[in-house]
Design a protein around this motif. Structure first.
Motif, PDB file in Angstrom:
ATOM      1  N   MET A 149       0.701  -1.330  -0.054  1.00 42.88           N
ATOM      2  CA  MET A 149      -0.171   0.370   0.318  1.00 42.88           C
ATOM      3  C   MET A 149       1.284   1.315   0.196  1.00 42.88           C
ATOM      4  O   MET A 149       0.158   2.011  -0.611  1.00 42.88           O
ATOM      5  CB  MET A 149      -0.705  -0.276   1.389  1.00 42.88           C
ATOM      6  N   ALA A 150       1.888   1.198   0.819  1.00 36.82           N
ATOM      7  CA  ALA A 150       2.602   2.529   0.677  1.00 36.82           C
ATOM      8  C   ALA A 150       3.013   2.581  -0.799  1.00 36.82           C
ATOM      9  O   ALA A 150       3.522   3.820  -0.926  1.00 36.82           O
ATOM     10  CB  ALA A 150       4.405   2.275   1.112  1.00 36.82           C
ATOM     11  N   LEU A 151       4.347   1.097  -1.833  1.00 37.95           N
ATOM     12  CA  LEU A 151       4.241   1.466  -2.003  1.00 37.95           C
ATOM     13  C   LEU A 151       3.173   2.002  -3.586  1.00 37.95           C
ATOM     14  O   LEU A 151       3.444   2.831  -4.699  1.00 37.95           O
ATOM     15  CB  LEU A 151       4.468   0.445  -3.289  1.00 37.95           C
ATOM     16  N   ALA A 152       1.085   2.189  -3.511  1.00 38.20           N
ATOM     17  CA  ALA A 152       1.132   1.944  -4.243  1.00 38.20           C
ATOM     18  C   ALA A 152       0.439   3.185  -4.125  1.00 38.20           C
ATOM     19  O   ALA A 152       0.666   4.666  -5.273  1.00 38.20           O
ATOM     20  CB  ALA A 152      -0.549   1.832  -3.552  1.00 38.20           C
ATOM     21  N   ILE A 153       0.422   4.154  -3.407  1.00 39.77           N
ATOM     22  CA  ILE A 153       0.206   5.273  -3.188  1.00 39.77           C
ATOM     23  C   ILE A 153       1.248   5.951  -3.122  1.00 39.77           C
ATOM     24  O   ILE A 153       1.549   7.420  -3.489  1.00 39.77           O
ATOM     25  CB  ILE A 153       0.117   5.515  -1.648  1.00 39.77           C
ATOM     26  N   GLY A 154       2.719   6.389  -2.858  1.00 45.28           N
ATOM     27  CA  GLY A 154       3.779   6.575  -3.601  1.00 45.28           C
ATOM     28  C   GLY A 154       3.880   6.726  -5.567  1.00 45.28           C
ATOM     29  O   GLY A 154       4.109   7.130  -5.802  1.00 45.28           O
ATOM     30  N   ALA A 155       3.633   5.539  -5.749  1.00 52.36           N
ATOM     31  CA  ALA A 155       2.676   5.346  -6.950  1.00 52.36           C
ATOM     32  C   ALA A 155       2.668   6.095  -7.889  1.00 52.36           C
ATOM     33  O   ALA A 155       2.368   7.224  -8.684  1.00 52.36           O
ATOM     34  CB  ALA A 155       3.100   4.066  -7.849  1.00 52.36           C
ATOM     35  N   HIS A 156       1.069   6.416  -7.216  1.00 50.51           N
ATOM     36  CA  HIS A 156       0.144   7.380  -7.650  1.00 50.51           C
ATOM     37  C   HIS A 156       0.644   9.053  -7.794  1.00 50.51           C
ATOM     38  O   HIS A 156       0.409   9.689  -8.057  1.00 50.51           O
ATOM     39  CB  HIS A 156      -1.151   7.250  -6.324  1.00 50.51           C
ATOM     40  N   THR A 157       1.429   9.225  -5.879  1.00 48.08           N
ATOM     41  CA  THR A 157       2.620  10.654  -6.091  1.00 48.08           C
ATOM     42  C   THR A 157       3.335  10.369  -6.854  1.00 48.08           C
ATOM     43  O   THR A 157       2.801  12.410  -7.411  1.00 48.08           O
ATOM     44  CB  THR A 157       2.901  10.499  -4.390  1.00 48.08           C
ATOM     45  N   TYR A 158       3.949   9.834  -7.743  1.00 46.38           N
ATOM     46  CA  TYR A 158       4.708  10.086  -8.447  1.00 46.38           C
ATOM     47  C   TYR A 158       4.184  10.876  -9.745  1.00 46.38           C
ATOM     48  O   TYR A 158       4.340  11.664 -10.619  1.00 46.38           O
ATOM     49  CB  TYR A 158       5.755   8.744  -8.720  1.00 46.38           C
ATOM     50  N   GLY A 159       3.274   9.942  -9.744  1.00 50.84           N
ATOM     51  CA  GLY A 159       2.567  10.661 -11.291  1.00 50.84           C
ATOM     52  C   GLY A 159       1.651  11.787 -11.666  1.00 50.84           C
ATOM     53  O   GLY A 159       2.165  12.239 -12.508  1.00 50.84           O
ATOM     54  N   ILE A 160       0.656  12.205  -9.996  1.00 48.00           N
ATOM     55  CA  ILE A 160       1.038  12.960  -9.548  1.00 48.00           C
ATOM     56  C   ILE A 160       2.135  14.380 -10.590  1.00 48.00           C
ATOM     57  O   ILE A 160       1.966  15.240 -10.725  1.00 48.00           O
ATOM     58  CB  ILE A 160      -0.211  13.712  -8.628  1.00 48.00           C
ATOM     59  N   SER A 161       3.164  14.222  -9.579  1.00 49.74           N
ATOM     60  CA  SER A 161       4.396  14.627  -9.426  1.00 49.74           C
ATOM     61  C   SER A 161       4.971  15.313 -10.827  1.00 49.74           C
ATOM     62  O   SER A 161       5.183  16.163 -11.165  1.00 49.74           O
ATOM     63  CB  SER A 161       5.885  14.601  -8.839  1.00 49.74           C
ATOM     64  N   GLY A 164       2.688  17.465 -12.477  1.00 51.15           N
ATOM     65  CA  GLY A 164       2.420  19.252 -11.984  1.00 51.15           C
ATOM     66  C   GLY A 164       3.143  19.389 -12.713  1.00 51.15           C
ATOM     67  O   GLY A 164       3.356  20.723 -13.238  1.00 51.15           O
ATOM     68  N   ARG A 165       4.671  19.010 -13.510  1.00 51.06           N
ATOM     69  CA  ARG A 165       5.318  20.112 -13.499  1.00 51.06           C
ATOM     70  C   ARG A 165       5.160  20.076 -14.929  1.00 51.06           C
ATOM     71  O   ARG A 165       6.009  20.812 -15.887  1.00 51.06           O
ATOM     72  CB  ARG A 165       7.273  18.649 -14.229  1.00 51.06           C
ATOM     73  N   ALA A 166       4.069  19.702 -15.679  1.00 54.23           N
ATOM     74  CA  ALA A 166       4.273  19.829 -16.928  1.00 54.23           C
ATOM     75  C   ALA A 166       2.723  21.334 -16.761  1.00 54.23           C
ATOM     76  O   ALA A 166       1.884  21.129 -18.635  1.00 54.23           O
ATOM     77  CB  ALA A 166       3.620  18.561 -18.062  1.00 54.23           C
ATOM     78  N   GLU A 167       2.396  21.587 -16.344  1.00 56.79           N
ATOM     79  CA  GLU A 167       1.109  22.654 -15.708  1.00 56.79           C
ATOM     80  C   GLU A 167       1.539  24.001 -16.772  1.00 56.79           C
ATOM     81  O   GLU A 167       0.795  24.838 -16.545  1.00 56.79           O
ATOM     82  CB  GLU A 167       1.176  22.994 -14.729  1.00 56.79           C
ATOM     83  N   VAL A 168       2.924  24.095 -16.584  1.00 56.76           N
ATOM     84  CA  VAL A 168       3.108  25.402 -17.257  1.00 56.76           C
ATOM     85  C   VAL A 168       3.674  25.006 -18.921  1.00 56.76           C
ATOM     86  O   VAL A 168       3.182  25.764 -20.046  1.00 56.76           O
ATOM     87  CB  VAL A 168       4.445  25.780 -16.709  1.00 56.76           C
ATOM     88  N   THR A 169       4.131  24.157 -18.893  1.00 57.08           N
ATOM     89  CA  THR A 169       4.551  24.050 -20.841  1.00 57.08           C
ATOM     90  C   THR A 169       3.517  23.332 -21.308  1.00 57.08           C
ATOM     91  O   THR A 169       3.992  22.996 -22.282  1.00 57.08           O
ATOM     92  CB  THR A 169       5.745  23.378 -20.515  1.00 57.08           C
ATOM     93  N   GLY A 170       2.434  22.417 -20.727  1.00 60.07           N
ATOM     94  CA  GLY A 170       2.037  21.106 -21.732  1.00 60.07           C
ATOM     95  C   GLY A 170       3.125  19.694 -20.985  1.00 60.07           C
ATOM     96  O   GLY A 170       3.822  19.881 -20.750  1.00 60.07           O
ATOM     97  N   ALA A 171       2.059  18.960 -21.568  1.00 57.67           N
ATOM     98  CA  ALA A 171       2.272  17.506 -21.714  1.00 57.67           C
ATOM     99  C   ALA A 171       3.391  16.358 -22.828  1.00 57.67           C
ATOM    100  O   ALA A 171       2.348  17.229 -23.614  1.00 57.67           O
ATOM    101  CB  ALA A 171       1.277  16.289 -20.769  1.00 57.67           C
ATOM    102  N   THR A 172       4.519  16.080 -22.152  1.00 61.88           N
ATOM    103  CA  THR A 172       5.172  15.398 -23.431  1.00 61.88           C
ATOM    104  C   THR A 172       4.291  14.458 -24.064  1.00 61.88           C
ATOM    105  O   THR A 172       3.265  13.557 -22.613  1.00 61.88           O
ATOM    106  CB  THR A 172       6.385  15.359 -22.890  1.00 61.88           C
ATOM    107  N   VAL A 173       5.017  13.435 -24.882  1.00 62.13           N
ATOM    108  CA  VAL A 173       4.146  11.684 -24.927  1.00 62.13           C
ATOM    109  C   VAL A 173       4.143  11.485 -23.331  1.00 62.13           C
ATOM    110  O   VAL A 173       4.265  10.040 -22.814  1.00 62.13           O
ATOM    111  CB  VAL A 173       4.422  10.920 -26.588  1.00 62.13           C
ATOM    112  N   LYS A 174       5.520  11.475 -23.046  1.00 64.92           N
ATOM    113  CA  LYS A 174       6.716  10.845 -22.176  1.00 64.92           C
ATOM    114  C   LYS A 174       5.666  10.939 -20.571  1.00 64.92           C
ATOM    115  O   LYS A 174       5.471  10.384 -19.768  1.00 64.92           O
ATOM    116  CB  LYS A 174       8.065  10.995 -22.148  1.00 64.92           C
ATOM    117  N   THR A 175       5.375  11.750 -20.587  1.00 62.48           N
ATOM    118  CA  THR A 175       4.760  12.075 -19.326  1.00 62.48           C
ATOM    119  C   THR A 175       3.260  11.549 -19.519  1.00 62.48           C
ATOM    120  O   THR A 175       3.280  11.263 -18.247  1.00 62.48           O
ATOM    121  CB  THR A 175       4.509  13.990 -19.027  1.00 62.48           C
TER     122      THR A 175
END
Length: 285
Positions: A149-161, A164-175
């Motif tokens: 469960m720790a890995l699950a919530i950590g993985a989801h948080t990683y995806g959010i993070s 979040g880095r693409a909120e200004v420039t837009g998302a790439t395919v990799k993101t």
């Protein structure tokens, strides 16, 4: 007082005790006081974040408490240090030496993120580790049982993070691919935690509730993230980030429900509308 509440993002902390509750459910533990530790360290991280970003915020977000002059930088730093210390004291009082050790690691990860790692390639992983440690904080001595469960919530948080880095420039395919992989992995890891063969997970209502909540997590996150393939512009990225954050609540609740703690899972789900209401009140007051 309103400025201080804005500084620590007070309503957003309602999503934090769910980490500890998920860990406690997976580890068959019960230390309610540690939920306060989670909240205090979260608030400390928010205050420290604004202190560290005060120069950038003066240009990009002048309405925030520090650049607007409503909170002094030294006050924000003092609040961050004081809340961190209070969180560690509560951890020691509630869970003893083991809880203090995990809380110390959590606080260290929060400070490292805000003071230097946030804008490096290690930023998303560090943020994910903060949430994972928060889950393990509630697990008591059963760290291994709570690891999925720790890995699950950590993985989801990683995806959010990474989104979040693409909120200004837009998302790439990799993101987009990374976020989708993280959300899917989170659901799979959570399913391992919720549905493994244990006395409580044999309860039909508990298992059915966990499955329904995991489906809710996927429904809240996957469509919004997948839609970025066609429209990767910043506005759509921000919507996907908000949807992914909302998806964290059913993910946490699935762990709690899967352990047979259905009333607690219901309380956790109630934090979502409560947080929205408090945010609206703060915005209009």
């Amino acid at each position: 007082m309103k400025a201080l509440l804005e500084l620590v993002r007070a309503p957003a902390a309602l999503s934090v005790p769910g980490d500890m509750m998920a860990g406690a459910a997976a580890g068959r533990s019960s230390t309610p006081g540690l939920a306060l530790t989670s909240v205090l360290i979260y608030w400390a991280g928010m205050a420290l974040n604004d202190w560290a970003d005060r120069e950038a915020d003066a240009v990009e977000r002048p309405e925030r408490p520090i650049p607007s002059g409503r909170v002094r930088p030294g006050t924000a730093l003092g609040i961050a240090a004081g809340l961190t210390g209070a969180g560690l004291i509560v951890a020691a009082a509630s869970g003893g030496r083991r809880a203090l050790g995990v809380a110390g690691l959590l606080a260290g990860a929060v400070w490292a993120y805000d003071l230097g790692l946030k804008r490096t390639p290690l930023g998303p992983a560090t943020m994910a580790s903060c949430r994972a440690l928060d889950v393990l904080l509630g697990a008591g001595p059963q760290v291994r049982a709570a690891a999925p469960m720790a890995l699950a919530i950590g993985a989801h948080t990683y995806g959010i993070s990474i989104l979040g880095r693409a909120e200004v420039t837009g998302a790439t395919v990799k993101t987009v691919r990374g976020a989708l992989a993280a959300s899917t992995a989170a659901a799979g890891l959570a399913a391992v935690s919720c549905l493994r063969d244990s006395p409580s997970s044999k309860d039909t209502a508990a298992r059915a509730s966990a499955v329904l909540l995991l489906a809710s997590h996927l429904a809240a996150t996957i469509p919004a993230q997948a839609g970025l393939r066609a429209r990767p512009d910043p506005e759509q990225v921000r919507k996907a980030v908000r949807a992914s954050i909302l998806g964290l609540i059913p993910l946490q609740a699935a762990a709690v429900a899967g352990s047979g703690r259905l009333p607690a899972a219901g309380v956790l789900l109630g934090a979502l509308p409560a947080g929205r209401w408090l945010s609206a009140r703060m915005a209009t007051s």
